[in-house]
Enzyme design. Sequence first.
Site, PDB file in Angstrom:
ATOM      1  N   GLU A 137       0.835  -1.194   0.000  1.00 20.23           N
ATOM      2  CA  GLU A 137       0.000   0.000   0.000  1.00 20.23           C
ATOM      3  C   GLU A 137       0.872   1.247   0.000  1.00 20.23           C
ATOM      4  O   GLU A 137       1.936   1.275   0.615  1.00 20.23           O
ATOM      5  CB  GLU A 137      -0.903  -0.014   1.234  1.00 20.23           C
ATOM      6  CG  GLU A 137      -1.790  -1.250   1.263  1.00 20.23           C
ATOM      7  CD  GLU A 137      -2.705  -1.311   2.469  1.00 20.23           C
ATOM      8  OE1 GLU A 137      -2.600  -0.427   3.344  1.00 20.23           O
ATOM      9  OE2 GLU A 137      -3.516  -2.242   2.530  1.00 20.23           O
ATOM     10  N   CYS A 148       3.665   8.483   0.507  1.00 18.80           N
ATOM     11  CA  CYS A 148       4.139   7.638   1.602  1.00 18.80           C
ATOM     12  C   CYS A 148       4.307   6.225   1.030  1.00 18.80           C
ATOM     13  O   CYS A 148       3.329   5.631   0.568  1.00 18.80           O
ATOM     14  CB  CYS A 148       3.085   7.697   2.705  1.00 18.80           C
ATOM     15  SG  CYS A 148       3.395   6.629   4.073  1.00 18.80           S
ATOM     16  N   CYS A 158       5.962  -6.327   8.575  1.00 19.48           N
ATOM     17  CA  CYS A 158       7.032  -5.713   9.372  1.00 19.48           C
ATOM     18  C   CYS A 158       7.253  -6.578  10.601  1.00 19.48           C
ATOM     19  O   CYS A 158       6.303  -7.116  11.166  1.00 19.48           O
ATOM     20  CB  CYS A 158       6.621  -4.305   9.799  1.00 19.48           C
ATOM     21  SG  CYS A 158       7.869  -3.454  10.792  1.00 19.48           S
ATOM     22  N   CYS A 203       5.120  -3.203  16.634  1.00 19.05           N
ATOM     23  CA  CYS A 203       4.559  -2.110  17.451  1.00 19.05           C
ATOM     24  C   CYS A 203       3.084  -2.406  17.737  1.00 19.05           C
ATOM     25  O   CYS A 203       2.333  -2.761  16.828  1.00 19.05           O
ATOM     26  CB  CYS A 203       4.702  -0.780  16.718  1.00 19.05           C
ATOM     27  SG  CYS A 203       6.402  -0.400  16.271  1.00 19.05           S
ATOM     28  N   CYS A 220       0.123  -0.806  15.676  1.00 16.48           N
ATOM     29  CA  CYS A 220       0.266  -0.791  14.218  1.00 16.48           C
ATOM     30  C   CYS A 220      -0.322  -2.048  13.577  1.00 16.48           C
ATOM     31  O   CYS A 220      -0.022  -3.171  13.974  1.00 16.48           O
ATOM     32  CB  CYS A 220       1.748  -0.683  13.869  1.00 16.48           C
ATOM     33  SG  CYS A 220       2.065  -0.788  12.106  1.00 16.48           S
ATOM     34  N   CYS A 270      -1.489   6.839  10.161  1.00 15.46           N
ATOM     35  CA  CYS A 270      -0.269   6.273  10.730  1.00 15.46           C
ATOM     36  C   CYS A 270      -0.525   4.931  11.419  1.00 15.46           C
ATOM     37  O   CYS A 270      -1.403   4.810  12.252  1.00 15.46           O
ATOM     38  CB  CYS A 270       0.290   7.269  11.737  1.00 15.46           C
ATOM     39  SG  CYS A 270       1.815   6.745  12.465  1.00 15.46           S
TER      40      CYS A 270
END
Length: 359
Positions: A101, A114, A121, A125, A128, A343
């Site tokens: 994305e 972005c 990942c 976190c 996230c 975010c």
Amino acid sequence: MNTDKRQRPLSDIFSLTHDQFVDAAFHRYGKKAYYSSPVYRQIMKNGQTDLSALDSADRIPQWLDQTEADLGPMRGKVVKRIDDGGVAKFVTRLDDGLDIESVIIPMHRRHTLCVSSQVGCRMGCRFCRTGKMGLIRNLDAGEIVEQIFTARHGLGVDVRNVVFMGMGEPLDNLDNVVQAIRVLEDQRGMDIARRYITVSTAGVVDGIDRLARLDDGPVNLAISLNAPNDEVRSRIMPVNRNNPMAALKASLLRYPLRKKSACFIEYVLIQGINDRPEHARALARYLKPLPVKLNLIAYNPTPDSGLQAPSPDAVEQFRSWLVAEKVFVRQRGEKGGAIMAACGQLGGKQRLSVPEHCR
Ligand code: SF4
């Protein structure tokens, strides 16, 4: 990563700087820059993949036919585009069926893109969505650059700024990110100056130090900090256990920023986690010696995170505590929240499109 770019097929053009492409064309076809340089410019600068329009086509039609066949179709395909009040997210399907994305953020006149640097990942976190996927694989430099190419020439977006703040931790895929930066800033191609490129990290200290040593000067740096101390940070960002805040601060003090520029600090405010007055004071103390600008962002709740968004009043209150401590704060509106482009929200529905063998 294949480091001998002369051996790469020309279909890897998005992974190559102008000189690397010229070198590869010479080794593959024995053609000098007089022939191959216009091909690179036509594709990478103008977005024109019909090579027959080149002046030199009359002289070397056979070579251009071969080159076009080698280049093949563009590798990634945009499979979805969703708009939300100016912010748009597009999903690119890669060769192996995985989706990544990218988010288009309108600025004053031009746009910021972005980009993703990994599929998934491994930083984990808590706030996230991408972190919940785990790391599936790194993107190669071409897959990173192609996101900008697609936005510009496929979607007609005038991209000026690039931020590595999409899916993935860029410093966990640094070789490919650095190569992508070199391709992006090549004036004979994408021509995005380094001062318009920002790498955002969760705080991988040795990666920051490597980035600081880049030839021709460093890129802009953003840190996803989100906590005033190690205790809170390690709870929501496991990366902090091996990269504690003191080591992170030391790396930021070493980082060679350009004149009059600052490091961007992202602080996602989460209700009951990092939103108390003592947190604001500790954060201000931590940031004091650093040339930084702080972006305060209200947490966007995601399913299953167990975390809550702060109220607008709580965000304003936290901001005023920081301002009282003389911290430069920008309160960032969460454009794109409704389309999961805010975010920490990319990759939310990614698992639906991950092939079976990657799960
Ligand atoms: S916030 Fe960034 S580093 Fe953390 S899990 Fe998400 S993508 Fe990875």
